[in-house]
Design an enzyme around this catalytic site. Structure first.
Site, PDB file in Angstrom:
ATOM      1  N   GLU A 342       0.806  -1.236   0.000  1.00 41.69           N
ATOM      2  CA  GLU A 342       0.000   0.000   0.000  1.00 41.69           C
ATOM      3  C   GLU A 342       0.837   1.283   0.000  1.00 41.69           C
ATOM      4  O   GLU A 342       0.519   2.240   0.702  1.00 41.69           O
ATOM      5  CB  GLU A 342      -0.951  -0.002   1.206  1.00 41.69           C
ATOM      6  CG  GLU A 342      -1.943  -1.144   1.156  1.00 41.69           C
ATOM      7  CD  GLU A 342      -2.818  -1.239   2.392  1.00 41.69           C
ATOM      8  OE1 GLU A 342      -4.044  -1.392   2.221  1.00 41.69           O
ATOM      9  OE2 GLU A 342      -2.300  -1.166   3.523  1.00 41.69           O
TER      10      GLU A 342
HETATM   11  C1  ACM Z   1      -2.108  -5.411   4.025  1.00 42.93           C
HETATM   12  O1  ACM Z   1      -3.190  -5.887   4.479  1.00 42.93           O
HETATM   13  N1  ACM Z   1      -1.999  -4.130   3.758  1.00 42.93           N
HETATM   14  C2  ACM Z   1      -0.949  -6.274   3.807  1.00 42.93           C
END
Ligand code: ACM
Length: 529
Positions: A342
């Site tokens: 992310e």
């Molecule tokens: C995640 O759940 N951002 C690895």
């Protein structure tokens, strides 16, 4: 030391010969064992092969444990077993004591030629009326076998002779895991959990043969591991957590205590520093790290994807060289998790540059990189491991690069997903995951990933909505018990209907451990009370 071992080896050998000889001469105690069926014992994960012989072994005050001499680590496993038998039955079973009057039955934990067994965690149990032989090539294998043995000691004793006995069903078990990596992850960053909490989690995970505990040690909301060369990380970045609670961090001494406790349970700690995103707490501590163009303030919300390191600054890599070096130096396990998920405000070229630089630092510290599935989109070595959480496309990239994959699909394996809309804790952005959904899927065939690429499975527990051990246990149990079986047992040995009976019978163990599990309505818990 060698001399001591030789003496001990001879003493134990003589004791075993005596036990066999004396049992031949002395009038043997005769127990009319009720019919048993080892195949119906409540073992989780289900062993590879179970061959019942329908009699029993009497565990009682006349039982002793012996372990192979010349193997101090086997002695350690024997003592662990004795301690757990004491907790379950209140029996004081001696370990490697030779002069025992009235010895009636033995448990012998024997080191055997490991080439005869399927890998270093394999073991075999041979249970007859007066002996249990646990064969293993390594202490790790012996430890996994000890968990099976703990599980087949009945909860209650039987009075078919004068003293109390616990009848263990007889037969043979041949066992080894399907996957080399069977992990749980705990997010100590969104909310901090104490050393005692982590140890309690380890106690339960070890019972179900987990072998990895991944600690998510940093995120936007908190930095949780002391770095001696960069003290503000914990002095500033460790102070906060989600919801404005008190934060906290592990000193290096405490982290080493966790590592040692885990090692005692044959569990490897996998440390994670999540980057280049999820780095707000680090940038709030040392503003030069920040690459998102804004002033980093301490953060207690639950948004993701807004932070990034400045990937083009050499000083960021000087910093990471220290951080990774200090953590690697106190982490005996082979892995270092670099996060990599992310990173929405890091541009693609910078992301690739960053992951490549960090991979080199990890390798310099003799560790193997693990990263969330996005790292497969960077220029990583085939030796790096991709942790699948959401993207089939990234899984394909990982396979194309020849990487191993750890399966943690959010919609199946995220322990922080709510069981259903009534769950007290958890989120549901990926799915609701009731206890059956958590169990009834096939890692072996997930998303068409070739089986040779799958290193294992891991169940992550993110902590945005939980702040104490009771809440942790509510989300983790019973689902984490099912993931243990998915990681260890073959597809042919898994079956929801059979599993849910064995799961219901975990209630006595969970209660004894004071685990505040979620009493899933899909499981008939009450019939076992
Ligand atoms: C995640 O759940 N951002 C690895």
């Amino acid at each position: 030391m060698i001399k001591n071992n030789l003496i001990r080896s001879s003493i134990i050998f003589i004791a075993l010969i005596c036990f066999i000889a004396c049992n031949n001469q002395r009038e043997k105690r005769v127990i009319n064992f009720p019919e048993t069926n080892l195949a119906e014992a409540n073992m989780i994960p289900k062993p590879l092969k179970i061959i019942p012989t329908n009699s029993g072994f009497a565990l009682d005050q006349f039982t002793a444990i012996y372990t192979s001499a010349n193997a101090a680590d086997f002695d350690h496993v024997g003592r662990f077993l004795a301690k757990k038998i004491k907790t379950k039955t209140d029996l004081d079973i001696p370990v490697n004591v030779t002069d025992i009057p009235n010895l009636e039955s033995i448990i012998y934990i024997k080191k055997v030629d490991s080439t005869k067994l399927e890998g270093h965690e394999a073991y075999q149990l041979q249970i007859t009326q007066d002996s249990i032989i646990l064969n293993a090539g390594t202490a790790e294998g012996a430890f996994r076998g000890v968990q099976t043995l703990r599980q087949i000691i009945p909860e209650t004793s039987t009075n078919i002779i004068k003293n109390k006995i616990w009848i263990i069903p007889s037969g043979k078990i041949i066992d080894s895991p399907q996957y080399a990596y069977r992990g749980a992850m705990l997010d100590v960053a969104r909310h901090f959990f104490s050393v005692e909490d982590v140890k309690k989690y380890i106690d339960v995970l070890a019972y179900y043969k987990y072998n990895m505990l991944h600690l998510h040690l940093s995120d936007d909301q908190g930095w949780r591991i002391e770095i001696k060369s960069w003290p503000l990380l914990t002095q500033i970045g460790g102070k906060t957590e989600v919801g404005g609670e008190s934060g906290g961090f592990f000193t290096q001494k405490e982290y080493k205590e966790i590592v040692a406790y885990a090692a005692d349970h044959h569990i490897t700690i996998v440390p994670e520093i999540d980057m280049p995103g999820h780095t707000n707490s680090a940038s709030a501590s040392y503003p030069f790290l920040n690459g998102n163009g804004k002033k980093a303030e301490l953060y207690e919300g639950i948004e993701v994807g807004f932070s990034t390191f400045d990937t083009r600054k050499d000083s960021v890599y000087t910093f990471l060289d220290d951080v990774i070096g200090e953590i690697a130096a106190i982490t005996p396990g082979p892995y270092f998790h670099i996060g990599g998920d992310e990173s929405h405000v890091t541009n693609k070229k910078d992301y690739i540059y960053f992951i490549n630089k960090v991979e080199k630092i990890v390798q310099k510290n003799n560790k193997r990189v693990i990263g969330w599935d996005e790292i497969a989109s960077a220029d990583v070595d085939s030796n790096a491991i991709s942790q699948y959480w959401s993207s089939g496309e990234n899984a394909k990239l990982a396979v194309d690069k020849g990487m191993k994959i750890i399966l943690s699909p959010a919609k199946k394996a995220y322990l922080d997903m709510q069981y259903d809309s009534l769950s007290k804790h958890g989120l549901h952005w990926a799915a609701y995951i009731p206890t059956d959904t958590a169990y009834v899927w096939t890692p072996e065939e997930y998303e068409g990933i070739p089986s040779e690429n799958i290193l294992g499975i891991e169940a992550p527990l993110w902590s945005e909505t939980i702040s104490n051990i009771d809440e942790l246990e509510y989300l983790a149990f019973p689902r984490a018990i099912g993931y243990a079986e998915l990681g260890w047992s073959t597809k042919e040995n898994r079956d929801w209907k059979n599993y849910k009976i064995r799961l219901a019978n975990q209630i006595a163990f969970l209660n004894r451990m004071n685990v505040k599990y979620y009493p899933s309505p899909l499981i008939d818990w009450k019939s076992n009370n």
